[in-house]
Design an enzyme around this catalytic site. Structure first.
Site, mmCIF file in Angstrom:
data_model
loop_
_atom_site.group_PDB
_atom_site.id
_atom_site.type_symbol
_atom_site.label_atom_id
_atom_site.label_comp_id
_atom_site.label_asym_id
_atom_site.label_seq_id
_atom_site.Cartn_x
_atom_site.Cartn_y
_atom_site.Cartn_z
ATOM 1 N N THR A 6 0.255 17.166 4.825
ATOM 2 C CA THR A 6 -0.559 16.020 4.403
ATOM 3 C C THR A 6 -0.433 14.871 5.395
ATOM 4 O OG1 THR A 6 -0.381 16.624 2.079
ATOM 5 C CG2 THR A 6 -0.934 14.339 2.542
ATOM 6 N N GLU A 26 5.210 11.112 -5.205
ATOM 7 C CA GLU A 26 4.231 11.347 -4.129
ATOM 8 C C GLU A 26 4.666 10.643 -2.849
ATOM 9 O OE1 GLU A 26 2.437 13.716 -4.244
ATOM 10 O OE2 GLU A 26 0.475 13.399 -5.110
#
Ligand code: HSE
Length: 306
Positions: free
Chosen positions: A180, A128
């Site tokens: 994001t 991530e």
């Protein structure tokens, strides 16, 4: 075991009010990954999808996770990894988490399960970090544990798996780009105490609703006064789609992760499908290509398949 194939589910992070702490696994879409141990050292990755993701191990979300695990376990041989992504990168449906968590899970199985679920989450967080610059676990935890999870703390990691209500999920991925990193950048750094109090009430209400299986409480707790008002401007027709979904009988919902996907929870499959048709109609009307998924909450997390 030398070879394994797994399915890693899509996930909805935040669950509206629980920014960076709540997440839910869903049955569709999901990625497939195959792993085969090799005597030749190194991590070799191939993609059978056409998203053009990097295949060099140190630049690939799954690759960095496997390299970290090999290093930690002192494993000096190699692995071939084949990835078929159905969860589109940048959808807000946990695409990078599926790769990262899938890699940690698959390698752990092949090496005889030396790592606990919590350790798998820790390693997957490196993936991530490569994808978004932040080590958040709100997609990874439900991908590995299944159901709905609360990440009470990321550092040190403290994951609370919650029970999973028998609800249907509609998710739509409109083809508009929301990165994001950008969707985090635009958030306010300071919030009003009164907004924090409202948000705490909603998070507590949502967790209580999940544990009590109280659908009405879940519905009225799926409210976000902090993140959604800022991020929703990036998603065309967001307010209209939400209002129409309530009109069709959905319990509630909002932005999936950092967007642009939108999700809604419904008590019946019929309602969930009607919500999906409405979402598709609204995006088609403005010429925005979209993908609609109707499924249930995924209770099992990553699974081994034949
Ligand atoms: N909790 C993260 C965010 C999820 O909302 O930025 C990103 O997928």
């Amino acid at each position: 075991m030398k070879k394994i194939k797994i399915q890693a589910p899509a996930t909805v992070a935040n669950l509206v009010c629980g920014f960076d702490i709540l997440g839910m696994a869903i049955n569709a879409p999901f990625d497939e990954m195959e792993f085969e141990l090799s005597q030749i050292p190194g991590v070799r990755i191939t993609h059978t999808d056409d998203f053009g993701l990097p295949e060099a191990a140190e630049k690939n979300v799954a690759g960095v996770v496997i390299l970290k695990i090999f290093e930690a376990l002192g494993y000096d041989k190699g692995v071939e990894v084949r990835i078929h992504k159905n969860i589109k990168p940048g959808s807000g449906l946990g695409s990078s988490a599926a790769s990262a968590a899938g890699a940690a899970f698959g390698i752990n199985e092949l090496l005889g399960k030396p790592l606990s679920n919590e350790e798998l989450v820790k390693f997957a967080m490196f993936g991530e970090e490569l994808a978004s610059g932040v080590q958040h676990a709100d997609n990874i935890a439900p991908c590995i544990y299944g159901g709905i999870t609360l990440v009470k703390s990321s550092h040190p990691l403290d994951i609370i798996p919650l029970s999973s209500p028998n609800l249907f999920v509609t998710a739509v991925h409109p083809q508009v780009e929301v990165k994001t990193a950008d969707a985090r950048q635009i958030l306010k750094k300071n919030i009003q105490l009164k907004d924090a109090v409202t948000q705490w009430g909603n998070i507590a209400g949502l967790v209580a609703g999940i544990l009590k299986n109280d659908f009405d409480l879940i519905g009225r707790s799926l409210m976000d006064v902090i993140v959604e008002p800022v991020r929703s401007i990036l998603i065309p027709k967001f307010d209209l789609i939400k209002t129409k979904a309530f009109g069709l009988g959905a319990l509630g919902g909002g932005i999936s992760g950092s967007g642009p996907s939108i999700f809604m929870l419904s008590e019946t499959e019929e309602t969930a499908k009607e919500v999906g048709e409405m979402m598709e109609f609204e995006f088609n009307e403005i010429g925005v290509e979209n993908y609609v998924y109707v499924s249930k909450i995924n209770n099992s997390g990553i699974q081994i398949v034949d």
